[in-house]
Design a protein around this motif. Structure first.
Motif, PDB file in Angstrom:
ATOM      1  N   ALA A 185      -3.616 -36.343 -45.164  1.00 10.25           N
ATOM      2  CA  ALA A 185      -3.441 -35.106 -45.926  1.00 10.25           C
ATOM      3  C   ALA A 185      -4.791 -34.479 -46.264  1.00 10.25           C
ATOM      4  CB  ALA A 185      -2.643 -35.383 -47.185  1.00 10.25           C
ATOM      5  N   PHE A 186      -5.740 -35.299 -46.671  1.00  9.48           N
ATOM      6  CA  PHE A 186      -7.105 -34.848 -46.966  1.00  9.48           C
ATOM      7  C   PHE A 186      -7.680 -34.133 -45.745  1.00  9.48           C
ATOM      8  CE2 PHE A 186     -11.023 -36.050 -49.527  1.00  9.48           C
ATOM      9  CZ  PHE A 186     -11.968 -35.470 -48.690  1.00  9.48           C
ATOM     10  N   ASN A 187      -7.567 -34.763 -44.595  1.00  7.93           N
ATOM     11  CA  ASN A 187      -8.099 -34.196 -43.358  1.00  7.93           C
ATOM     12  C   ASN A 187      -7.436 -32.865 -43.030  1.00  7.93           C
ATOM     13  OD1 ASN A 187      -9.774 -34.754 -40.840  1.00  7.93           O
ATOM     14  ND2 ASN A 187      -7.753 -34.438 -39.938  1.00  7.93           N
ATOM     15  N   SER A 188      -6.119 -32.804 -43.212  1.00  7.13           N
ATOM     16  CA  SER A 188      -5.377 -31.566 -42.948  1.00  7.13           C
ATOM     17  C   SER A 188      -5.806 -30.450 -43.894  1.00  7.13           C
ATOM     18  CB  SER A 188      -3.874 -31.835 -43.084  1.00  7.13           C
ATOM     19  OG  SER A 188      -3.132 -30.646 -43.016  1.00  7.13           O
ATOM     20  N   ASN A 189      -5.986 -30.788 -45.176  1.00 12.77           N
ATOM     21  CA  ASN A 189      -6.352 -29.783 -46.173  1.00 12.77           C
ATOM     22  C   ASN A 189      -7.683 -29.109 -45.844  1.00 12.77           C
ATOM     23  OD1 ASN A 189      -4.057 -30.489 -47.601  1.00 12.77           O
ATOM     24  ND2 ASN A 189      -5.159 -31.767 -49.077  1.00 12.77           N
TER      25      ASN A 189
END
Length: 779
Positions: free
Chosen positions: A525-529
């Motif tokens: 999720a961090f990477n996507s954000n």
């Protein structure tokens, strides 16, 4: 005779000079000690308690939280020289009635913000104070939603500090009690800030409750972090009896020392209210000078574009709920900063000023929030929510850490009228260009749009947001989208969609694979954000595990558990901060390397290492497995520091060692050893570098770690641990004995004023710890 006359005249002159420079000086003292408490006001038995206090010690898993009336009583003497006497309650949950000497002086609604009681007119030499507190469901008091449906608990009692304030009859007001728009108390704001100069204003609101007209001025002194003093005196103003007035002056500071994430410089501000040369009242506050700007290009702090890495925090401790010390709040802030975060969202209510003070001192950006979660009440509820907006703006406006004001009822179906009025109220209180409102609904009245990740759809979530009407800050991510596959807000109806191996709600004792899954969910999720064009930052859900009140388990999506013990995901976040950043204790920063593995026969042989170094070498029993760079793939492509993935062909008992390198130089090392049989108990106290309070009751976590003969933690140990204490100035709070989780058992230790020495031991079947001797820090 002549000499005697000269001597007498000299005394008169000295006394006159003294009176010119000293009026009755404001006193602010703790009112936390020696209260009587009962749940039954008709009972003759009242127990002695200290504030902060909770009416009920709850079980570890809270699914039927106590609610009802609680009664507090205290006797005290009036200061013989004071002209005005006030009680300041920092937080009472969530409805309070205050009587002094039989007179009902205050009825207050709202559990998260302060209120003041003026006792002056009813005081005698000896006085009796009675406070009735009620925390039952009330749809008129935010958050409004019944506790059995709410996703967090609000606990009861007088759970924050109480202070006694005594002043002259001409006094500086309290900003919340004054109830004045963009006024009350001391207001400091800098409109123009650069490295060369900071220009702003200071407002001083005061009342003249004396029987005489007065000519009043204010002397304002700024003291910089390096000790430089800047002073300014306002023009005098005529103030008639029984009226109030505002004194305003401009303040310019050359070469200001700016507050920032990595260098949180703070100024001390002292305001003396003067009648001629006589000081009538004094007020001090701490603030910082910083420039923040939210524009089409992002969020800027002191001219630097910052992508904000953050988390969410509930203020709950196990067993005692909200009734924790200022030091305990500070320790939470230290843990958040040490996790690699520079931001915290105060979900979903205003939190104590002690926590905000810690954020100011540690360099944590803050999103301040009003009380709300999936509930929108009627007219009385809305009026109370509006008052919260006014009050949190007035209480918190001097905190440099606060950069966003969430004057939005979280995930609640607010009306157009409510949103427009809420934002108008905030802008009236803080009519400055750098006041940024935040709302979970994409409405033009908000400066910042703060959706949670689950408010969009997989797989793109918010990376394809193209409205470009305002910037996005992702207020929550990493939990719900891995819990119920975007089932919506009805958690109870969709709870069975959770898959044990997929969810981010993993207890510390759920095993390595599930803890690694939680860490991976946050990573993905961090990477996507990071790929969202209009996103200025994000906050994961969340920092610490917590209770929900209606559930038979603890909400386990924290990167530390409810006892504040780290999970693997904590070290993922710790590794995302640049290794070039360093801090002084109690903060931790710099190069990080951490093996997310216990290295037992059942441990994954795909070994994940979290590190912010260039290369990591992994050794098994001093034999090099591999030396490699981070693993870049679809789930780590945008990360500042992707994890390192190593694949081992087989398990061999012994020592895994990871060595991190930057520019070819060894900078960090971490080892894990295969544990053998449990042989001993190692006791630790978690102070996070903040020593036990000498002046007030304090509360800390005690951890009993079960180790083998060599001191290696035995994560498979789940036996019961019994804690015991020898001290009259401390007590243990919590389940006792308690089963160890992943080799660690925890309990709360509450310290009281008194003896400095506290001794704790812990036992299990066939095991016993060495005594842990605790000494409160020296004054």
């Amino acid at each position: 005779m002549y000499k005697v006359l000269i001597f007498v005249l000299g005394l008169l002159v000295l006394n006159s000079c003294k009176n010119r420079t000293e009026g009755f000086q404001r006193t602010e003292s703790s009112f936390n000690s020696d209260w009587a408490f009962t749940k039954d006001s008709t009972s003759l038995k009242w127990e002695t308690v200290q504030i902060p206090h909770t009416p009920e010690i709850e079980p570890l898993v809270v699914n039927d939280q106590w609610q009802g009336d609680a009664w507090y009583k205290k006797t005290f003497e009036r200061h013989p020289e004071s002209k005005k006497s006030f009680l300041e309650f920092e937080g009472v949950m969530h409805e309070a009635w205050v009587w002094v000497n039989g007179h009902l002086l205050k009825h207050h609604q709202g559990g998260y913000l302060p209120f003041t009681v003026d006792m002056t007119d009813v005081l005698k030499i000896q006085n009796t104070l009675i406070v009735k507190v009620n925390n039952e469901n009330n749809p008129h008091i935010p958050p409004g939603k019944p506790l059995e449906q709410l996703d967090f608990n609000y606990y009861g009692g007088i759970y924050r500090n109480v202070n006694l304030v005594e002043t002259h009859s001409v006094y500086i007001t309290d900003p919340v009690a004054a109830n004045q728009v963009n006024s009350g108390g001391v207001l400091v704001h800098f409109d123009s800030v650069s490295k060369e100069k900071a220009m702003g204003l200071v407002k001083v609101h005061f009342r003249n409750e004396s029987s005489e007209d007065k000519k009043i001025s204010a002397k304002i002194v700024f003291k910089s972090p390096s000790g430089r003093t800047i002073s300014k005196t306002t023009e005098s103003a005529e103030v008639t009896s029984s009226t109030d007035r505002v004194l305003t002056t401009q303040i310019d500071i050359e070469n200001p020392e700016l507050w920032g994430i990595h260098s949180p410089k703070l100024y001390q501000v002292n305001v003396n209210l003067m009648e001629g040369e006589t000081i009538l009242d004094t007020k001090e506050l701490t603030t910082g000078i910083r420039a923040i700007e939210l524009n089409a290009n992002g969020f800027f702090l002191n001219g630097e574009n910052v992508f904000i890495q953050g988390t969410n925090r509930h203020q709950e401790y196990p067993y005692v709920g909200y009734a924790i010390s200022d030091e305990a709040n500070y320790r939470d802030a230290v843990k958040i900063k040490n996790a690699g975060f520079d931001f915290v969202r105060l979900s979903h209510y205003p939190q104590t000023e002690a926590f905000l003070d810690a954020c100011d001192e540690l360099g944590l950006l803050v999103m301040n929030c009003i009380s709300g979660w999936q509930f929108f009440g009627g007219e009385e509820f809305q009026e109370n929510a509006y008052q919260e907006i006014k009050d949190f703006a007035r209480r918190d406006r001097h905190h440099p850490s606060i950069v966003f004001w969430e004057n939005s009822l979280n995930e609640s179906p607010m009306t157009e009228e409510f949103m427009m009025k809420a934002n108008a109220l905030l802008k009236a209180e803080l009519p400055y260009e750098d006041t940024y409102s935040a709302g979970w609904i994409d409405h033009p009245s908000y400066d910042l749009y703060i959706p949670a990740r689950q408010h969009a759809k997989a797989p793109t979530y918010w990376t394809d947001y193209e409205k470009n009407a305002r910037k996005i800050f992702i207020a929550e991510y990493g939990d719900w989208e891995y819990y119920a596959q975007n089932a919506g807000f009805n958690q109870t109806a969709f709870e069975n969609l959770s898959e044990d191996e997929r969810t981010s709600r993993q207890g510390r004792g759920d095993g390595e694979r599930r803890l690694l899954q939680q860490a991976f969910n946050f990573q993905e999720a961090f990477n996507s954000n990071l790929k969202g064009e209009h996103t200025i930052g994000h906050a994961n859900w969340l920092m610490f595990d917590y209770n929900r009140g209606y559930a038979d388990n603890i909400e386990h999506s924290g990167i530390r558990d409810i006892f504040r013990i780290p999970k693997f995901a904590y070290y993922f976040y710790k590794s995302q901060r640049s290794p070039a950043i360093t801090y002084e204790a109690p903060l931790e920063a710099g190069p990080v390397v951490y093996i997310a593995n216990y290295w037992t026969p059942t441990s994954p042989q795909a070994v994940r290492v979290f590190s912010n170094t260039d290369e990591v070498a992994l050794y098994l029993n001093e034999k090099l497995i591999a030396r490699q760079t981070p693993t870049r793939n679809a789930f780590s492509s945008a990360l500042p520091h992707p994890p390192f993935e190593f694949k081992l062909s087989e398990f061999k008992a012994g020592t895994l060692k990871a060595v991190g390198y930057i520019d070819g130089e060894e900078v960090a090392i971490h080892e894990v050893k295969t544990p053998s049989e449990a042989q001993q108990i190692r006791l630790k106290v978690d102070t996070s570098g903040i020593g036990l309070s000498q002046k007030q009751d304090d509360i800390v976590f005690l951890h009993a770690e079960i180790t083998d003969a060599e001191g290696t933690l035995v994560p498979g140990f789940e036996g019961e641990i019994k804690f015991s204490i020898e001290s009259e100035s401390a007590e243990l709070i919590g389940q006792n004995p308690i089963k160890a989780e992943a080799g660690i058992a925890s309990i709360l230790l509450k310290t009281k004023t008194g003896s400095d020495v506290i001794m704790v031991v812990a036992k299990a079947e066939g095991l016993e710890s060495e005594p842990l001797i605790l000494r409160k820090k020296q004054k």
